[in-house]
Design a protein around this motif. Structure first.
Motif, PDB file in Angstrom:
ATOM      1  N   THR A 241       0.812  -1.220   0.000  1.00  0.00           N
ATOM      2  CA  THR A 241       0.000   0.000   0.000  1.00  0.00           C
ATOM      3  C   THR A 241       0.851   1.278   0.000  1.00  0.00           C
ATOM      4  OG1 THR A 241      -1.761  -1.191   1.109  1.00  0.00           O
ATOM      5  CG2 THR A 241      -1.819   1.199   1.302  1.00  0.00           C
ATOM      6  N   LEU A 242       1.919   1.301   0.783  1.00  0.00           N
ATOM      7  CA  LEU A 242       2.731   2.527   0.889  1.00  0.00           C
ATOM      8  C   LEU A 242       3.358   2.920  -0.443  1.00  0.00           C
ATOM      9  CD1 LEU A 242       4.706   2.387   4.284  1.00  0.00           C
ATOM     10  CD2 LEU A 242       2.568   3.571   3.740  1.00  0.00           C
ATOM     11  N   LEU A 243       3.401   1.966  -1.403  1.00  0.00           N
ATOM     12  CA  LEU A 243       4.018   2.264  -2.705  1.00  0.00           C
ATOM     13  C   LEU A 243       2.981   2.624  -3.775  1.00  0.00           C
ATOM     14  CD1 LEU A 243       6.615  -0.670  -2.724  1.00  0.00           C
ATOM     15  CD2 LEU A 243       7.116   1.764  -2.364  1.00  0.00           C
ATOM     16  N   LEU A 244       1.685   2.490  -3.430  1.00  0.00           N
ATOM     17  CA  LEU A 244       0.643   2.597  -4.465  1.00  0.00           C
ATOM     18  C   LEU A 244       0.565   3.966  -5.138  1.00  0.00           C
ATOM     19  CD1 LEU A 244      -2.395   0.659  -2.937  1.00  0.00           C
ATOM     20  CD2 LEU A 244      -1.187   0.143  -5.072  1.00  0.00           C
ATOM     21  N   ASP A 245       0.888   5.022  -4.394  1.00  0.00           N
ATOM     22  CA  ASP A 245       0.749   6.366  -4.989  1.00  0.00           C
ATOM     23  C   ASP A 245       2.106   6.956  -5.365  1.00  0.00           C
ATOM     24  OD1 ASP A 245      -0.852   8.376  -5.985  1.00  0.00           O
ATOM     25  OD2 ASP A 245      -0.948   9.495  -4.099  1.00  0.00           O
ATOM     26  N   THR A 246       3.140   6.118  -5.387  1.00  0.00           N
ATOM     27  CA  THR A 246       4.447   6.611  -5.840  1.00  0.00           C
ATOM     28  C   THR A 246       4.372   6.837  -7.350  1.00  0.00           C
ATOM     29  OG1 THR A 246       5.300   4.367  -6.234  1.00  0.00           O
ATOM     30  CG2 THR A 246       5.679   5.310  -4.047  1.00  0.00           C
ATOM     31  N   PRO A 247       5.197   7.761  -7.866  1.00  0.00           N
ATOM     32  CA  PRO A 247       5.127   8.021  -9.316  1.00  0.00           C
ATOM     33  C   PRO A 247       5.498   6.800 -10.147  1.00  0.00           C
ATOM     34  CG  PRO A 247       6.846   9.366  -8.247  1.00  0.00           C
ATOM     35  CD  PRO A 247       6.086   8.693  -7.162  1.00  0.00           C
ATOM     36  N   GLU A 248       6.296   5.882  -9.590  1.00  0.00           N
ATOM     37  CA  GLU A 248       6.737   4.716 -10.373  1.00  0.00           C
ATOM     38  C   GLU A 248       5.649   3.657 -10.502  1.00  0.00           C
ATOM     39  OE1 GLU A 248       8.278   5.913  -7.720  1.00  0.00           O
ATOM     40  OE2 GLU A 248      10.382   6.366  -8.203  1.00  0.00           O
ATOM     41  N   ALA A 249       4.637   3.692  -9.622  1.00  0.00           N
ATOM     42  CA  ALA A 249       3.600   2.654  -9.649  1.00  0.00           C
ATOM     43  C   ALA A 249       2.665   2.880 -10.833  1.00  0.00           C
ATOM     44  CB  ALA A 249       2.805   2.680  -8.338  1.00  0.00           C
ATOM     45  N   GLY A 250       2.050   1.797 -11.294  1.00  0.00           N
ATOM     46  CA  GLY A 250       1.106   1.891 -12.411  1.00  0.00           C
ATOM     47  C   GLY A 250      -0.337   1.956 -11.941  1.00  0.00           C
ATOM     48  N   THR A 251      -0.544   2.390 -10.720  1.00  0.00           N
ATOM     49  CA  THR A 251      -1.868   2.485 -10.101  1.00  0.00           C
ATOM     50  C   THR A 251      -2.787   3.398 -10.926  1.00  0.00           C
ATOM     51  OG1 THR A 251      -0.673   2.329  -8.017  1.00  0.00           O
ATOM     52  CG2 THR A 251      -2.981   2.983  -7.869  1.00  0.00           C
ATOM     53  N   SER A 252      -4.046   2.990 -11.074  1.00  0.00           N
ATOM     54  CA  SER A 252      -4.971   3.797 -11.893  1.00  0.00           C
ATOM     55  C   SER A 252      -5.249   5.147 -11.227  1.00  0.00           C
ATOM     56  CB  SER A 252      -6.301   3.051 -12.075  1.00  0.00           C
ATOM     57  OG  SER A 252      -7.042   3.068 -10.860  1.00  0.00           O
ATOM     58  N   GLY A 253      -5.693   6.101 -12.056  1.00  0.00           N
ATOM     59  CA  GLY A 253      -6.022   7.432 -11.539  1.00  0.00           C
ATOM     60  C   GLY A 253      -7.141   7.361 -10.507  1.00  0.00           C
ATOM     61  N   ALA A 254      -8.137   6.502 -10.780  1.00  0.00           N
ATOM     62  CA  ALA A 254      -9.268   6.392  -9.852  1.00  0.00           C
ATOM     63  C   ALA A 254      -8.802   5.860  -8.497  1.00  0.00           C
ATOM     64  CB  ALA A 254     -10.320   5.463 -10.452  1.00  0.00           C
ATOM     65  N   HIS A 255      -7.905   4.883  -8.540  1.00  0.00           N
ATOM     66  CA  HIS A 255      -7.367   4.292  -7.309  1.00  0.00           C
ATOM     67  C   HIS A 255      -6.565   5.352  -6.536  1.00  0.00           C
ATOM     68  CE1 HIS A 255      -5.412   0.323  -5.637  1.00  0.00           C
ATOM     69  NE2 HIS A 255      -5.790   1.115  -4.678  1.00  0.00           N
ATOM     70  N   ARG A 256      -5.721   6.087  -7.237  1.00  0.00           N
ATOM     71  CA  ARG A 256      -4.901   7.126  -6.577  1.00  0.00           C
ATOM     72  C   ARG A 256      -5.810   8.177  -5.928  1.00  0.00           C
ATOM     73  NH1 ARG A 256       0.716   7.196  -8.213  1.00  0.00           N
ATOM     74  NH2 ARG A 256       1.073   5.873 -10.027  1.00  0.00           N
ATOM     75  N   ARG A 257      -6.866   8.548  -6.665  1.00  0.00           N
ATOM     76  CA  ARG A 257      -7.777   9.559  -6.141  1.00  0.00           C
ATOM     77  C   ARG A 257      -8.403   9.084  -4.830  1.00  0.00           C
ATOM     78  NH1 ARG A 257     -12.367  11.612  -8.097  1.00  0.00           N
ATOM     79  NH2 ARG A 257     -12.667  10.197  -9.860  1.00  0.00           N
ATOM     80  N   ALA A 258      -8.849   7.821  -4.818  1.00  0.00           N
ATOM     81  CA  ALA A 258      -9.490   7.278  -3.612  1.00  0.00           C
ATOM     82  C   ALA A 258      -8.499   7.223  -2.443  1.00  0.00           C
ATOM     83  CB  ALA A 258     -10.052   5.894  -3.900  1.00  0.00           C
ATOM     84  N   LEU A 259      -7.235   6.901  -2.748  1.00  0.00           N
ATOM     85  CA  LEU A 259      -6.225   6.810  -1.681  1.00  0.00           C
ATOM     86  C   LEU A 259      -6.069   8.150  -0.963  1.00  0.00           C
ATOM     87  CD1 LEU A 259      -3.493   4.767  -3.603  1.00  0.00           C
ATOM     88  CD2 LEU A 259      -4.753   3.965  -1.588  1.00  0.00           C
ATOM     89  N   ASN A 260      -6.373   9.222  -1.685  1.00  0.00           N
ATOM     90  CA  ASN A 260      -6.188  10.566  -1.120  1.00  0.00           C
ATOM     91  C   ASN A 260      -7.500  11.242  -0.750  1.00  0.00           C
ATOM     92  OD1 ASN A 260      -3.208  11.055  -1.376  1.00  0.00           O
ATOM     93  ND2 ASN A 260      -3.678  10.398  -3.460  1.00  0.00           N
TER      94      ASN A 260
END
Ligand SMILES: Cc1cc2nc3c(=O)[nH]c(=O)nc-3n(C[C@H](O)[C@H](O)[C@H](O)COP(=O)(O)O)c2cc1C
Length: 351
Positions: A241-260
């Protein structure tokens, strides 16, 4: 003579970047974690053997030699018990949602282990230093082939009995996954109810039961957590989880938005997306479908695929998987090397 398998104790930073299938794990993320002195892991689930081979070559071309790769172990055809009527009922339940998104729900797929066999062959051929297995035990012959290649075999477990079974099967490393972890729980049966013993109790119990190196994961949010898990017997601590919003991760925009977004702060365990229990942020998809989801993996994962993809294209956090562990409030968008370096600096301060 067999080659010497790598050891976690040789890592300069005993922090592992967990494999995160479905987008978040990228070659860049693996390179960043390993480049910071830790151990990055490729996720191979839902990928072809040739795509995995390409990632491995790309990592080696850029000088990354220390890394791992993870595979999801499929049920053997004889063990694959699925209630097809229940899966069909779930398919029907998904239909209105699919129609609203302009997609159709796929047919229920036939069970196959072909993709797994192909990927394991690639990992053996490439002699990947650490190869980890989730959802079950690899075969004796796959373990032997990996050992001949010089790979360290890692098996992810959620209880002490499975840890013993992993070592009996030849695991060099047992990855102890606590109930706090984001993503899928690595129970050996899709029908199992995942254990709830907290990681800080499970880890010492596994330490007492087996005599191999241990990786601990689940809910890690700070260097103090890392220090505590190392003190409890882990040789390395993994973060997802701690790596999900790093710039290197391929996490979707929707996922990043929810994390924040404070509106998405509670994590829940659900089979709604894939048919296997996995922890993620509570969203409308979970709330609408959780109680209807039968234990059927990868069937449900296939059925929900086009819906999740369409929701991701619309940037809608209520329609995608939002895998996250209980430490989600500590997520930052700093580079992965900063996250790993900070965690280890804090951990050393606590030891
Ligand atoms: C988005 C996401 C995807 C994951 N995918 C995988 C995977 O492909 N294979 C696996 O073994 N574990 C997977 N996991 C679980 C991690 O390996 C690890 O156990 C978990 O991230 C640790 O808990 P944390 O997220 O609280 O740090 C995933 C976790 C997340 C958050």
């Amino acid at each position: 003579m067999s080659p010497v398998t790598p050891k976690l104790t040789d890592l300069t930073v005993p922090v592992v970047g967990a494999p995160m299938a479905g987008g978040p794990s990228t070659d860049d993320l693996v390179a960043a974690v390993s480049g910071a002195g830790g151990l990055g892991f490729l996720a191979t689930a839902y990928r072809s053997g040739s795509a995995v081979a390409q990632s491995i070559s790309a990592l080696r071309d850029r000088g990354v030699d220390r890394f791992g790769a993870n595979v999801f172990v499929p049920d053997s055809p004889a063990d694959h018990v699925v209630d097809r009527d229940a899966v069909q009922a779930y398919r029907d339940a998904l239909a209105p949602r699919a129609a609203a998104l302009g997609v159709t729900v796929p047919e229920i797929p036939e069970h196959s282990t072909d993709a797994y066999d192909e990927v394991v062959a690639v990992l053996v051929e490439a002699a990947v230093p650490w190869v980890s297995f989730t959802f079950g035990l690899p075969s004796d012959s796959d373990v032997a082939a990996l050992h001949r290649a010089g790979s360290s075999v890692v098996i992810t477990v959620t209880d002490v009995d499975d840890a013993r079974a992993a070592v009996d099967r030849g695991a060099d490393v047992v990855w102890v996954q606590g109930p706090e972890a984001g993503g899928h729980r690595s129970t050996f049966s899709v029908h199992a109810t995942p254990p709830t013993t907290p990681l800080v109790e499970l880890l010492p119990a596994v330490r007492a039961a087996v005599d191999v190196e241990l990786i601990a994961s689940g809910g890690v949010a700070s260097g103090a957590d890392v220090a505590r898990l190392l003190d409890l017997g882990a040789n390395a601590v993994a973060i997802g989880t701690l790596l999900l919003d790093t710039p290197e991760a391929g996490t979707s925009g929707a996922h990043r938005r929810a994390l924040n977004d404070p509106a998405f702060s509670e994590t829940v365990l659900t089979r709604a997306f894939s048919g296997r229990p996995a922890r993620g942020l509570d969203n409308a998809f979970h709330r609408d479908l959780h109680v209807l989801a039968p234990p059927a993996f990868p069937e449900l994962n296939t059925l929900t695929g086009p819906l999740r993809k369409a929701a991701a294209a619309q940037d809608d956090p209520d329609g995608v998987t939002l895998w996250a562990g209980t430490g989600v409030a500590a997520v930052t968008d700093d580079p992965a090397a900063t996250v790993v370096g900070r965690l280890w600096a804090q951990a050393r301060g606590h030891r």
